[in-house]
Motif scaffolding. Sequence first.
Motif, PDB file in Angstrom:
ATOM      1  N   ILE A  68     -15.425 -30.797 -14.500  1.00 51.28           N
ATOM      2  CA  ILE A  68     -15.850 -29.483 -14.025  1.00 51.28           C
ATOM      3  C   ILE A  68     -14.761 -28.823 -13.179  1.00 51.28           C
ATOM      4  O   ILE A  68     -14.560 -27.607 -13.237  1.00 51.28           O
ATOM      5  CB  ILE A  68     -17.159 -29.605 -13.226  1.00 51.28           C
ATOM      6  CG1 ILE A  68     -18.282 -30.087 -14.159  1.00 51.28           C
ATOM      7  CG2 ILE A  68     -17.539 -28.294 -12.580  1.00 51.28           C
ATOM      8  CD1 ILE A  68     -18.529 -29.196 -15.352  1.00 51.28           C
ATOM      9  N   ASN A  72     -13.229 -25.079 -13.816  1.00 49.84           N
ATOM     10  CA  ASN A  72     -13.336 -24.067 -12.762  1.00 49.84           C
ATOM     11  C   ASN A  72     -11.999 -23.450 -12.390  1.00 49.84           C
ATOM     12  O   ASN A  72     -11.956 -22.451 -11.671  1.00 49.84           O
ATOM     13  CB  ASN A  72     -13.992 -24.677 -11.518  1.00 49.84           C
ATOM     14  CG  ASN A  72     -15.493 -24.470 -11.514  1.00 49.84           C
ATOM     15  OD1 ASN A  72     -15.999 -23.476 -12.034  1.00 49.84           O
ATOM     16  ND2 ASN A  72     -16.212 -25.416 -10.941  1.00 49.84           N
ATOM     17  N   GLN A  73     -10.902 -24.020 -12.859  1.00 52.19           N
ATOM     18  CA  GLN A  73      -9.598 -23.428 -12.578  1.00 52.19           C
ATOM     19  C   GLN A  73      -9.325 -22.216 -13.465  1.00 52.19           C
ATOM     20  O   GLN A  73      -8.349 -21.497 -13.261  1.00 52.19           O
ATOM     21  CB  GLN A  73      -8.488 -24.478 -12.753  1.00 52.19           C
ATOM     22  CG  GLN A  73      -7.159 -24.046 -12.150  1.00 52.19           C
ATOM     23  CD  GLN A  73      -6.158 -25.175 -12.075  1.00 52.19           C
ATOM     24  OE1 GLN A  73      -6.429 -26.229 -11.502  1.00 52.19           O
ATOM     25  NE2 GLN A  73      -4.987 -24.962 -12.647  1.00 52.19           N
ATOM     26  N   TYR A  78     -17.349 -20.107 -14.187  1.00 53.52           N
ATOM     27  CA  TYR A  78     -17.853 -20.845 -13.037  1.00 53.52           C
ATOM     28  C   TYR A  78     -18.796 -21.929 -13.540  1.00 53.52           C
ATOM     29  O   TYR A  78     -19.818 -21.643 -14.170  1.00 53.52           O
ATOM     30  CB  TYR A  78     -18.575 -19.931 -12.046  1.00 53.52           C
ATOM     31  CG  TYR A  78     -19.070 -20.650 -10.810  1.00 53.52           C
ATOM     32  CD1 TYR A  78     -18.302 -21.643 -10.212  1.00 53.52           C
ATOM     33  CD2 TYR A  78     -20.302 -20.350 -10.245  1.00 53.52           C
ATOM     34  CE1 TYR A  78     -18.738 -22.308  -9.080  1.00 53.52           C
ATOM     35  CE2 TYR A  78     -20.754 -21.005  -9.103  1.00 53.52           C
ATOM     36  CZ  TYR A  78     -19.968 -21.993  -8.527  1.00 53.52           C
ATOM     37  OH  TYR A  78     -20.406 -22.660  -7.405  1.00 53.52           O
ATOM     38  N   ALA A  79     -18.419 -23.182 -13.297  1.00 53.34           N
ATOM     39  CA  ALA A  79     -19.224 -24.327 -13.714  1.00 53.34           C
ATOM     40  C   ALA A  79     -19.897 -24.926 -12.486  1.00 53.34           C
ATOM     41  O   ALA A  79     -19.233 -25.319 -11.530  1.00 53.34           O
ATOM     42  CB  ALA A  79     -18.344 -25.367 -14.408  1.00 53.34           C
ATOM     43  N   ILE A  89     -22.477 -24.137 -17.218  1.00 48.92           N
ATOM     44  CA  ILE A  89     -21.251 -23.355 -17.298  1.00 48.92           C
ATOM     45  C   ILE A  89     -21.609 -21.904 -17.556  1.00 48.92           C
ATOM     46  O   ILE A  89     -22.325 -21.588 -18.508  1.00 48.92           O
ATOM     47  CB  ILE A  89     -20.330 -23.880 -18.408  1.00 48.92           C
ATOM     48  CG1 ILE A  89     -19.967 -25.344 -18.145  1.00 48.92           C
ATOM     49  CG2 ILE A  89     -19.062 -23.042 -18.511  1.00 48.92           C
ATOM     50  CD1 ILE A  89     -19.165 -25.989 -19.260  1.00 48.92           C
ATOM     51  N   LYS A 587     -14.568 -15.670  -6.733  1.00 50.27           N
ATOM     52  CA  LYS A 587     -14.196 -17.074  -6.936  1.00 50.27           C
ATOM     53  C   LYS A 587     -12.675 -17.139  -6.953  1.00 50.27           C
ATOM     54  O   LYS A 587     -12.023 -16.396  -7.690  1.00 50.27           O
ATOM     55  CB  LYS A 587     -14.756 -17.635  -8.241  1.00 50.27           C
ATOM     56  CG  LYS A 587     -14.395 -19.115  -8.490  1.00 50.27           C
ATOM     57  CD  LYS A 587     -15.070 -19.661  -9.735  1.00 50.27           C
ATOM     58  CE  LYS A 587     -14.326 -19.294 -10.984  1.00 50.27           C
ATOM     59  NZ  LYS A 587     -13.131 -20.138 -11.243  1.00 50.27           N
ATOM     60  N   ASN A 589      -9.330 -19.835  -7.008  1.00 47.63           N
ATOM     61  CA  ASN A 589      -8.686 -21.145  -7.093  1.00 47.63           C
ATOM     62  C   ASN A 589      -7.191 -20.962  -6.873  1.00 47.63           C
ATOM     63  O   ASN A 589      -6.560 -20.140  -7.543  1.00 47.63           O
ATOM     64  CB  ASN A 589      -8.921 -21.784  -8.454  1.00 47.63           C
ATOM     65  CG  ASN A 589     -10.338 -22.274  -8.644  1.00 47.63           C
ATOM     66  OD1 ASN A 589     -11.246 -21.476  -8.814  1.00 47.63           O
ATOM     67  ND2 ASN A 589     -10.539 -23.579  -8.603  1.00 47.63           N
ATOM     68  N   GLN A 607     -10.315 -24.324  -3.637  1.00 48.59           N
ATOM     69  CA  GLN A 607     -11.309 -23.477  -4.295  1.00 48.59           C
ATOM     70  C   GLN A 607     -12.168 -22.783  -3.255  1.00 48.59           C
ATOM     71  O   GLN A 607     -12.631 -23.409  -2.292  1.00 48.59           O
ATOM     72  CB  GLN A 607     -12.212 -24.312  -5.221  1.00 48.59           C
ATOM     73  CG  GLN A 607     -13.258 -23.477  -5.958  1.00 48.59           C
ATOM     74  CD  GLN A 607     -14.238 -24.326  -6.745  1.00 48.59           C
ATOM     75  OE1 GLN A 607     -14.944 -25.169  -6.194  1.00 48.59           O
ATOM     76  NE2 GLN A 607     -14.272 -24.115  -8.050  1.00 48.59           N
ATOM     77  N   ILE A 609     -15.640 -20.399  -3.129  1.00 48.37           N
ATOM     78  CA  ILE A 609     -16.796 -19.865  -3.831  1.00 48.37           C
ATOM     79  C   ILE A 609     -17.583 -18.999  -2.859  1.00 48.37           C
ATOM     80  O   ILE A 609     -18.006 -19.464  -1.797  1.00 48.37           O
ATOM     81  CB  ILE A 609     -17.701 -20.982  -4.393  1.00 48.37           C
ATOM     82  CG1 ILE A 609     -16.919 -21.861  -5.368  1.00 48.37           C
ATOM     83  CG2 ILE A 609     -18.938 -20.383  -5.068  1.00 48.37           C
ATOM     84  CD1 ILE A 609     -16.444 -21.139  -6.608  1.00 48.37           C
TER      85      ILE A 609
END
Length: 695
Positions: A68, A72-73, A78-79, A89, A587, A589, A607, A609
């Motif tokens: 995951i 998410n990268q 967005y998982a 996901i 979001k 990263n 990360q 969120i």
Amino acid sequence: MKKSTLSFLFLVFTLGLCAQTKTVKDSITVLNEVIVIDTLTAKNAIGIVPSQIIGATVFDNYSPVDFIGSINQVSGVYALSGALNTNRITIRGVGSRTPFGTDKLRLYYNNIPVTNGTGFSTIEAYDLENLTSVEIIKGPKGTGFGTNLGGAIILNTKQLSNQPTKFTNNTTIGSYGLLKNNFGFTHTQDDFYMTLQYGHMEIDGYRENNRFERDGFLLNSIFKLSEKSELGLLVNHIDYSAQIASSINQADFNEDPTQAAFTWKASKGYEDNNYSLVGLSHMYKASTNLKNTTSLFYTYLDHYEPRPFNILDEYTNGFGLRSLFSGNLTVSDNTLSYTVGGELYKDEYSWGTFDNLYKENDGNGSLQGDKLSQNKEFRSQINSFATVAYPFTKRLTAQLGMNINKTQYDFRDLYNSEATNTSADRDFKTLFLPSLDVNYSITNNSQLYANISRGFSNPSLEETLTPEGIINPDIIQETGTNYELGIQHKSEDNRLKLDIAIYLMPINNLLVAKRIGDDQYIGRNAGKTRHQGMDLDWSYKFNASQKIVLTPYISYTYNNHSFIDFIDEEANEDYSGNPLTGVPKHKLNTGLQTNFGNGLYANITHQFIDEIPLTDANTLYSESFNLLNIKLGYNKQVFEKLLLGLDFGINNLTDTTYAQSVLINASSFGGNAPRYFYPGNNTNYFGSIKLSYTL
């Protein structure tokens, strides 16, 4: 730091570095895939459709357990992960309202569709260490991959052609009793290729009732029959069992996030799964201008899940065919590229529920009692598709595509077979889903693209049935149109990469599954949503010294999704204009990969969120959070044929308490507080040793 300040700083940083790039006079007419800090495989997305590919470089940022984290990268994706066996996901907000699991996108494994008949995909059925790359098509522009509103995810396994015979073994140990081992064997000769992977993983988990254990193997082989023809065989089998801690309420989350939900702990709830995929493919290259690839496949899932409110016993048999013709024609001194194909998927889903007598089992957990229901559903889906791409000038290329979808459900209640209205067919109308892509090459390394595409989502099983367990004749498919504009740029020396996309996608006939009991839902088409936002990916590779290479990267997602027209009839409330439930507005990263040139490397990932609205009324939000991970590694050629790899990592370096997944619009039963939160892991560690021996 405020979110607006954070966004402003990284955008300024990005634009400043973009100014360092060079302009090139030449032009091209083919849109390259977006590659997230990776140079790996050719894309599967047909023609000039943009996609994003992640592979070994991104996977190396994370633990072999953390599939995951890698996904998410990718910007726009967005998982959420409640546990290793509980993932959802979402792509550009699509799928955020699904209570459990992943739907509204199409999942492929080596171009074989592995999404079931109602649109659900199980990403946890696949081992990250068996994959070469993951390709993501965002939105319905993937004409040859289902045109689902969320898009498509294509998992690619290791296919190392022209490589010597090799044995590899990677052993990982870590916190919460983690033990993972992956053994691989690869062999290649002139007319034959084979790779065999076997993996075992076990972990007790951060929370109570959270143990996970998985065994699986993958066989992937290719037989070259002639210069024009080859045959491929794919066999993937996974056997895993996972205890279920489930979600907890706000008070329990604040007091002790390691605890399981009380009823799930008392019943010792778990799931046991056996999943198999067998695929046989044939590629025939008739000429330099015509090629066909055809795959036959079979899938089987046996799932057993004792839950506090009942025990679910189900199995699914699925099979299908996918065939794709691709070629080129000369038209007015230019080359016209085309694809024509189709995909048939059918499955037979059987399920029954039983009383769970855990309260009468002297604290020993779940105990199967009398049968409560027995059902069967036959589901079929046909996708026919075609694309035509033509370069009108040296700089301008356009591609027109069409996907035609037909979906049917045949539901049968075998428990109440003598009652009326307990079985029914549902024949959804045929959908025609066009797509138009335009690519303009500003320079040799800078390309502007635009897309207009039509997509859909099928209702889930719960949404097709009434609380009485019969087909709901009023449910129809979600449909939407994606409008997208993007730019892709890379420097002449390939050190800098920048990809920005803005999009707008209104969705009609919003599908809503409202939970009215432990295992009962009401499905309905409740209104419209508007999905709009921006995806940004940037990376830059530079030499800090003669040996040290630094690669910072940024992946940013801006979600401005909202309800256009949404009235909750049960609550008698109008939520029109509210932000879409289950989606963070921001979001981010970021990370830094450092290669010291002597086999030593260090990767730092971060990360952020943003807070997530948990109710349609937007009266409750999850808290925003930041996560920081670090990984150190060392690779050394010990002997001529033996390669040694060592790595060590720390996840959640700052020991942040956060919700790694949330359950939106959680209901309250028996006077208990609603359970919205799946706690994420605290600070945890892992280390791996990898050996690779070449014969």
